[in-house]
Design an enzyme around this catalytic site. Structure first.
Site, short mmCIF file in Angstrom:
data_model
loop_
_atom_site.label_atom_id
_atom_site.label_comp_id
_atom_site.label_asym_id
_atom_site.label_seq_id
_atom_site.Cartn_x
_atom_site.Cartn_y
_atom_site.Cartn_z
N ASP B 170 0.83 -1.21 0.00
CA ASP B 170 0.00 0.00 0.00
C ASP B 170 0.86 1.25 0.00
OD1 ASP B 170 -2.44 1.65 0.46
OD2 ASP B 170 -3.29 -0.31 0.80
N HIS B 210 -3.81 5.12 3.82
CA HIS B 210 -4.60 4.10 3.12
C HIS B 210 -4.23 2.69 3.60
CE1 HIS B 210 -5.91 1.70 -0.41
NE2 HIS B 210 -6.80 2.65 -0.56
N SER B 381 -10.96 -1.18 -2.16
CA SER B 381 -9.71 -1.28 -1.38
C SER B 381 -9.98 -1.91 -0.03
CB SER B 381 -9.14 0.11 -1.13
OG SER B 381 -8.37 0.54 -2.18
#
Lengths: 240, 522
Positions: B170, B210, B381
């Site tokens: 990520d 994220h 995601s």
């Protein structure tokens, strides 16, 4: 009251009845097997754009001292336009296109120094503004690896504008302290048809450009020194 | 006019600086070599877990793809190029920064197979977080994102993904080293290794949050609530993306997958997708992109790769991106917690060569742990890590299964299985499949052929207004031609015009756990 109850009953019945077997999602992937031709980096593409350009004051050897002359205010003298563009992809790196636009441009004339164009009156503010409709064509050279994405490109092209409306506008402070704003059609000064060449560099939807007007701004018969034809600015395309 | 020409030349220079940057100065190229070094001891190179994983999946301890890249070749290319970065054993290549002239010199080296430009960008398949406080609605979502996968079934049996090593790729993991959501992982030292492939450093606890949110959907615990299923798993954290709304580059992904392989990863969760910036939808055939091929190669080495389907369902691209198109990757679509079916932005399948994608789905609107607080976030995601956590638990239930066997079992555990479509795959994986098997389901509808249509008539006592009816028409090869999701609110039938179904095609319907087909004979 009875009327209201009947109305409510019908409304409730209608609401319930509308809840049958309602389709929430329906897809036909078989239709996707047709390879699309329309897209940012596909055979054909159409998108809208807006543009803002600024006239650039440059001294040229073409100025004739004996003829009426005016300078314009850099920065304030600009144009905005909105248009649409059609692009036809010829090969991986080459495309051609047509575009059309409506533009509004203004030359703000400097009031200090020698100013004899369109007359020698000195005003608080004076501008020559016009609405034009234009058509253009370009050749695009793309570069860089990309998928269905406009990406980086260079455009070289020509465009022509027809003046729809033009205005000579000025403001003056009067002796009684009031301000006078005047405007009248200045179409008689302008060449109705104007044309220019341009070069653009774009990174996807953001574009910078330079244009050079090949035609005269003022009609030949007035024997004015012409306004410089160079401009530069930026453009934003409306696409992914 | 002269000034216009000068200005044009100036513009050309600006643009040229980009063009020529690719050709002359700082462009990146993959340099592929003809052969490799053969002196290689897998027991020294691989982590013991990687060795175990290979043995379990009946793959050799090492094959030629694992052999190191010839160091002499690297040195010779390095001497010509401005610099070099990623070295990939799997593809026997390195990334070199060089000019066009240097490329020509490198191409002339006898051991160089080919030189190809590196380019392209990836967008992580997620959307911006938009709320910071946990409302009652958010609390409901937090519970349901785990319940939808029957997380309590695994929990009651003490299955938490213990002993399973998950690599997460990520854009950064700020807070993973500090926030209480991951305290249980830190206390037991289950963050095994970290590496930032964008900076060649070990520190990853900064940059985009994220990755933090993704990890919380695999293994986070907030108070009494689990945010994902694999709270007992081990982790390898790789930063492969550059910016907060990252554009990432494929070579980082590739380097990270080899690193994950080396360090014994059983599962890789990757929440990014390469789409229109670099490819066309017809390139999504499981072969075109390097990252897709790398994902397939990871699977061939026994690693289960779980990837987000993508968030392009509502835009012009619409389809899954790479590497979700890889046939050995579990591609995860998103469902909407408020409707329990496809969330609008979740990318659709199939692949360009008509394979089923996504394979399964999970909540695409979740509560995740950000850098400073819990947040509601949307994106496939976050569906992907929910399934990655599920996969870790499923793997723990039977450690003798090969990775591809597990892949098929996860598909079979889907709530819609054996029904499938290109929005939901086989549906949301169900934990009970791994602990109790699939429960038998009684018929919940029947078919009735009419003159011009086929009616699907729900059986009154089986009607559950919360369930949807899923129908598709498939051809003889199982490729779906058309599909629907409908509500079922009364016993009136859902009718499909006969002209839609050609001879030899099958109408497959799923409602309330029951699946049946209707075939028009040739």
């Amino acid at each position: 009251m009875k009327k209201h109850l009947i109305f409510i009953a019908f409304a409730v019945f209608g609401w319930v009845a509308s809840y049958g077997q309602q389709v929430q999602l329906h897809e036909r992937p078989v239709a996707d097997t047709i390879r699309p031709e329309f897209g940012p980096n596909l055979k054909k593409y159409i998108h809208a754009f807006i543009e803002c350009g600024f006239f650039i004051p440059v001294e040229t050897s073409e100025v004739v001292d004996s003829l009426p002359f005016a300078d314009f205010v850099a920065g304030r003298s600009n144009y905005v336009l909105a248009g649409g563009r059609f692009k036809l992809k010829l090969s991986k790196w080459n495309a051609i296109g047509l575009e059309t636009h409506l533009a509004y441009s203004s030359y703000y004339l400097k009031q200090e120094g020698v100013k004899t164009l369109p007359d020698n009156f000195v005003h608080n503010t004076e501008r020559l503004s016009s609405f034009t409709f234009g058509l253009g064509s370009f050749h695009r050279i793309s570069y860089g690896r990309k998928g269905n994405y406009i990406g980086k490109f260079i455009d070289l092209g020509v465009e022509g504008d027809v003046t729809i409306l033009s205005v000579h506008y000025f403001e003056d402070d009067l002796v009684n302290g009031s301000r006078r704003k005047m405007w009248y059609s200045s179409k008689k000064f302008h060449e109705v048809l104007q044309y220019d060449v341009f070069a653009r560099f774009g990174f996807n939807r953001y574009v910078i450009f330079a244009k050079y007007r090949l035609s005269k701004f003022f009609r030949e018969k007035h024997h004015f020194n012409d306004l410089p034809g160079l401009s530069a600015g930026f453009q934003v395309g409306f696409h992914q | 006019m002269r000034i216009f020409v000068l200005l044009t030349a100036f513009l050309m220079c600006i643009s040229g600086s980009s063009i020529f940057a690719q050709k002359e100065a700082t462009s990146k190229y993959w340099v592929f070599f003809t052969d490799k070094q053969t002196d290689f001891n897998p027991c020294e190179y691989f982590d013991p877990l990687a060795i175990q994983r290979r043995l379990k999946n009946h793959v050799p301890l090492a094959d030629s793809t694992d052999f190191p890249v010839n160091s002499g070749y690297i040195q010779k290319v390095g001497a010509i190029a401005d610099s070099t970065s990623v070295v990939t054993r799997w593809f026997n290549a390195i990334v070199a920064f060089c000019s066009e002239k240097q490329v020509q010199q490198i191409r002339n080296l006898a051991f160089v197979k080919s030189v190809e430009p590196v380019g392209g960008m990836a967008i992580p398949a997620s959307r911006k977080p938009y709320q910071e406080e946990l409302t009652s609605t958010q609390m409901d979502v937090l519970k349901r994102q785990v319940e939808s996968l029957q997380g309590d079934v695994f929990e009651k049996k003490g299955i938490t993904g213990k002993g399973i090593r998950i690599a997460i790729f990520d854009g950064g993991f700020p807070g993973v080293d500090t926030i209480p959501v991951f305290a249980h992982i830190r206390k037991t030292g289950r963050i095994i290794k970290t590496y930032d492939f964008t900076r060649n450093k070990e520190f990853v606890y900064s940059f985009s949050s994220h990755g933090t949110m993704v990890m919380s959907c695999i293994a986070g615990i907030s108070g009494d609530f689990r945010m994902g299923l694999a709270t007992g798993a081990e982790f390898l954290l790789a930063r492969t993306e550059v910016n907060t709304e990252p554009f990432s580059e494929e070579e980082n992904w590739l380097a990270a997958v080899e690193w994950a392989d080396k360090n014994g990863a059983h599962i890789i969760n990757s929440s990014l997708g390469y789409t229109y910036h670099r490819y066309f939808t017809w390139d999504m055939d499981g072969k075109k992109s390097l990252v897709t091929r790398a994902a397939n190669m990871a699977a061939s080495k026994g690693i289960l790769v779980v990837n987000a389907a993508g968030n392009d369902g509502a835009n012009g691209w619409k389809k899954i991106g790479a590497p979700a198109d890889a046939d050995s990757v579990i591609s995860v679509g998103g469902i909407d917690p408020t409707t329990d079916f496809h969330i609008s932005f979740s990318s659709y399948g199939p692949t360009a060569d008509k394979r089923l994608k996504p394979n399964v789905c999970a909540f695409g609107d979740v509560v995740a742990a950000g850098k400073k607080s819990l947040k509601s976030v949307q994106g496939t995601s976050f569906a992907s890590p929910l399934v990655a956590g599920f996969a870790a638990c499923a793997m723990q239930t039977d450690t003798t299964r090969t990775t591809m066997e597990l892949f098929r079992e996860i598909e079979k555990s889907g709530s819609l299985y054996p029904y499938y479509d290109y929005a939901h795959g086989y549906g949301v994986p169900q934990a009970s499949y791994f602990t109790e098997g699939r429960p038998a389901s009684a018929p919940s509808f029947e078919f009735k052929a009419k003159e011009h249509s086929i009616a699907i008539i729900p059986i009154a006592e089986k009607i559950d207004y919360k369930k949807y009816m899923y129908c598709h028409i498939e051809d003889e090869n199982g490729i779906i031609e058309e599909y629907w999701v409908t509500t079922v609110n009364k016993t009136s039938p859902f009718e499909i015009d006969k002209f839609r179904i050609e001879r030899g095609q099958t109408l497959l319907v799923q409602y309330n756990g029951y699946v049946a087909s209707y075939k028009l004979k040739k």
